[in-house]
Design a protein around this motif. Sequence first.
Motif, mmCIF file in Angstrom:
data_model
loop_
_atom_site.group_PDB
_atom_site.id
_atom_site.type_symbol
_atom_site.label_atom_id
_atom_site.label_comp_id
_atom_site.label_asym_id
_atom_site.label_seq_id
_atom_site.Cartn_x
_atom_site.Cartn_y
_atom_site.Cartn_z
ATOM 1 N N ASN A 156 15.378 -2.835 -2.162
ATOM 2 C CA ASN A 156 15.497 -4.257 -1.788
ATOM 3 C C ASN A 156 14.708 -4.612 -0.531
ATOM 4 O OD1 ASN A 156 17.238 -4.696 -3.922
ATOM 5 N ND2 ASN A 156 19.016 -4.029 -2.721
ATOM 6 N N LYS A 157 14.100 -3.610 0.084
ATOM 7 C CA LYS A 157 13.376 -3.858 1.343
ATOM 8 C C LYS A 157 12.201 -2.891 1.392
ATOM 9 C CE LYS A 157 14.593 -4.508 6.261
ATOM 10 N NZ LYS A 157 13.321 -5.084 6.541
ATOM 11 N N LYS A 158 11.141 -3.235 0.651
ATOM 12 C CA LYS A 158 10.073 -2.248 0.398
ATOM 13 C C LYS A 158 9.168 -1.993 1.603
ATOM 14 C CE LYS A 158 9.948 -2.424 -4.642
ATOM 15 N NZ LYS A 158 11.022 -3.384 -4.912
ATOM 16 N N ASP A 159 9.449 -2.674 2.743
ATOM 17 C CA ASP A 159 8.680 -2.339 3.951
ATOM 18 C C ASP A 159 9.409 -1.287 4.780
ATOM 19 O OD1 ASP A 159 10.791 -3.758 5.001
ATOM 20 O OD2 ASP A 159 9.565 -5.010 6.331
ATOM 21 N N SER A 160 10.460 -0.704 4.199
ATOM 22 C CA SER A 160 11.222 0.339 4.914
ATOM 23 C C SER A 160 11.423 1.545 4.010
ATOM 24 C CB SER A 160 12.589 -0.193 5.344
ATOM 25 O OG SER A 160 12.429 -1.294 6.210
ATOM 26 N N ALA A 161 11.538 2.718 4.640
ATOM 27 C CA ALA A 161 11.725 3.949 3.853
ATOM 28 C C ALA A 161 12.597 4.922 4.638
ATOM 29 C CB ALA A 161 10.368 4.589 3.559
ATOM 30 N N LEU A 162 13.293 5.785 3.885
ATOM 31 C CA LEU A 162 14.025 6.897 4.493
ATOM 32 C C LEU A 162 13.248 8.176 4.215
ATOM 33 C CD1 LEU A 162 17.672 6.009 3.383
ATOM 34 C CD2 LEU A 162 16.732 5.796 5.686
ATOM 35 N N MET A 216 0.795 -1.235 0.000
ATOM 36 C CA MET A 216 0.000 0.000 0.000
ATOM 37 C C MET A 216 0.830 1.289 0.000
ATOM 38 S SD MET A 216 -3.198 -1.083 0.265
ATOM 39 C CE MET A 216 -4.151 0.252 0.960
ATOM 40 N N VAL A 217 2.000 1.250 0.656
ATOM 41 C CA VAL A 217 2.711 2.503 0.934
ATOM 42 C C VAL A 217 3.281 3.141 -0.338
ATOM 43 C CG1 VAL A 217 5.020 1.530 1.405
ATOM 44 C CG2 VAL A 217 4.263 3.609 2.605
ATOM 45 N N THR A 218 3.233 4.470 -0.400
ATOM 46 C CA THR A 218 3.835 5.219 -1.518
ATOM 47 C C THR A 218 4.611 6.403 -0.924
ATOM 48 O OG1 THR A 218 1.956 6.740 -1.673
ATOM 49 C CG2 THR A 218 1.854 4.741 -3.036
ATOM 50 N N TYR A 259 -1.959 1.697 7.334
ATOM 51 C CA TYR A 259 -2.358 0.592 6.438
ATOM 52 C C TYR A 259 -2.311 -0.753 7.172
ATOM 53 C CZ TYR A 259 -1.621 4.009 2.657
ATOM 54 O OH TYR A 259 -1.665 5.116 1.846
ATOM 55 N N GLY A 260 -2.810 -0.773 8.429
ATOM 56 C CA GLY A 260 -2.950 -2.043 9.151
ATOM 57 C C GLY A 260 -1.685 -2.546 9.835
ATOM 58 N N LYS A 261 -0.561 -1.856 9.696
ATOM 59 C CA LYS A 261 0.679 -2.341 10.329
ATOM 60 C C LYS A 261 1.245 -1.284 11.277
ATOM 61 C CE LYS A 261 3.344 -5.201 8.199
ATOM 62 N NZ LYS A 261 4.261 -5.920 7.293
ATOM 63 N N ILE A 262 1.770 -1.736 12.419
ATOM 64 C CA ILE A 262 2.364 -0.804 13.387
ATOM 65 C C ILE A 262 3.750 -0.409 12.880
ATOM 66 C CG2 ILE A 262 3.275 -0.568 15.733
ATOM 67 C CD1 ILE A 262 0.965 -2.409 16.637
ATOM 68 N N ILE A 263 3.920 0.874 12.580
ATOM 69 C CA ILE A 263 5.190 1.307 11.991
ATOM 70 C C ILE A 263 6.201 1.679 13.081
ATOM 71 C CG2 ILE A 263 4.106 2.085 9.840
ATOM 72 C CD1 ILE A 263 4.478 5.002 10.821
ATOM 73 N N ARG A 264 7.479 1.486 12.750
ATOM 74 C CA ARG A 264 8.579 1.856 13.651
ATOM 75 C C ARG A 264 9.324 3.034 13.043
ATOM 76 N NH1 ARG A 264 6.648 0.549 17.366
ATOM 77 N NH2 ARG A 264 6.181 -1.559 18.022
ATOM 78 N N VAL A 265 9.550 4.071 13.838
ATOM 79 C CA VAL A 265 10.249 5.267 13.333
ATOM 80 C C VAL A 265 11.470 5.522 14.214
ATOM 81 C CG1 VAL A 265 10.012 7.700 12.711
ATOM 82 C CG2 VAL A 265 7.995 6.217 12.653
ATOM 83 N N THR A 266 12.653 5.542 13.603
ATOM 84 C CA THR A 266 13.885 5.840 14.358
ATOM 85 C C THR A 266 14.713 6.838 13.549
ATOM 86 O OG1 THR A 266 15.034 4.002 13.287
ATOM 87 C CG2 THR A 266 14.031 3.542 15.423
ATOM 88 N N LEU A 267 15.731 7.420 14.209
ATOM 89 C CA LEU A 267 16.649 8.309 13.483
ATOM 90 C C LEU A 267 17.586 7.452 12.650
ATOM 91 C CD1 LEU A 267 17.536 10.842 16.334
ATOM 92 C CD2 LEU A 267 16.113 11.301 14.353
ATOM 93 N N SER A 268 17.806 7.864 11.400
ATOM 94 C CA SER A 268 18.694 7.119 10.505
ATOM 95 C C SER A 268 20.131 7.610 10.672
ATOM 96 C CB SER A 268 18.246 7.343 9.062
ATOM 97 O OG SER A 268 19.283 6.972 8.170
#
Length: 531
Positions: free
Chosen positions: A373-379, A349-351, A401-410
């Motif tokens: 290579n890891k479409k469940d993650s984004a910067l 779902m994510v864009t 979109y139904g999933k608990i997201i994790r947000v950290t500093l990159s």
Amino acid sequence: MDGIVTDVAVGVKRGSDELLSGSVLSSPNSNMSSMVVTANGNDSKKFKGEDKMDGAPSRVLHIRKLPGEVTETEVIALGLPFGKVTNILMLKGKNQAFLELATEESAITMVNYYSAVTPHLRNQPIYIQYSNHKELKTDNTLNQRAQAVLQAVTAVQTANTPLSGTTVSESAVTPAQSPVLRIIIDNMYYPVTLDVLHQIFSKFGAVLKIITFTKNNQFQALLQYGDPVNAQQAKLALDGQNIYNACCTLRIDFSKLVNLNVKYNNDKSRDYTRPDLPSGDGQPALDPAIAAAFAKETSLLAVPGALSPLAIPNAAAAAAAAAAGRVGMPGVSAGGNTVLLVSNLNEEMVTPQSLFTLFGVYGDVQRVKILYNKKDSALIQMADGNQSQLAMNHLNGQKMYGKIIRVTLSKHQTVQLPREGLDDQGLTKDFGNSPLHRFKKPGSKNFQNIFPPSATLHLSNIPPSVAEEDLRTLFANTGGTVKAFKFFQDHKMALLQMATVEEAIQALIDLHNYNLGENHHLRVSFSKSTI
């Protein structure tokens, strides 16, 4: 003091590190209420018909709409964060004043700051603009008195002795009842730590103890000075000021307590006279060597290494450091990492657009890159470190979109765009020039309307032809249930409540900037209210 300027010179030189914001004063020892030059009748006539808003820059500023009972001290306090104040002229009958700064640059910085953040004295908005006068000319007797005041202040600053026996002693600050201040922080959109408070309040004298706590959902603190006069000066100068740009407003009064009993030195309470106290949360008491260094250290924010042994969680320390970067001064960049790593996304779902819209509630998103290579993650790259901190604090652990997201500093400093001619399937997008940024304007009202995700949404920019039923249908079509709806009086804004926070997040992503016709694009944000 370095060189006597004509008329009244106040203040000490200060480095940029002394200013947490345009609202924090330097010059702790100057007996500011002594700097008094009041206009006589002729001056009032001379300054008639003063000033249009768009005047050319001048180091003399014209201040209007002052509350009737305001003191010279309070007017001088407006100018001190920006540089040396060299003269003041009060027009008591007209509720106006003129303030002269040492340089035009200081005056320009002051006018720029206060055009973004409306200054208040005694809870009333006041207006500051350039004067037509290039300097303040006061008559000879006033000038002599000003010189005497200046010398007295210089003596106080160098010797730190009371002003007994001088001609200005009667206008010295009267001692307050208690050396303990009670501090409440309103509009707290950035973290305010014990160290931030220490840094601000120690400008007015030695801070002995601080206790912080939350009461009635408000962050509060008790702060004890060694001397009630310091408490009085700090209250006078800081009450009603903002720590950061357009938020974290200090409300200060005297506590009924005259002494604080601090049991632990940690991120909630501190006794600066007893560095040997335990931290009280299972941590061992401070190592004596660190304790000694800590006792000498006035501003812990400046010493990254000193944060860990004091049992301050790293996240809180990082948040404080990032927030301390938000200065109301132009040209001062905020510290902290601007790039976030978001993981556990719904990759079906994510864009980039959906991430831009959601994270854009907390700052101006510059670039988004969904990892190839890891479409469940984004910067996600934000405009500054405060915004990334804010987005992380509010969105980590939320459902998208139904999933608990994790947000950290990159660990990345920027988000790289794909090389020219390389198709990355639309996974990277540059939003640098987007017209949808909410925080581009300094001091924007949007800074005051930042709230955690909630089931209730605030809608604005609604055209007159759109009815409640239309909006209920529109929001129900995002897949959730509309529980309640309420128009504001003018029908341009409304509150709309979804069944869950997740549904509200989904609706905001889908409908922020939705075209409602008549050239009206709907604006959606989270509300702190319920219906």
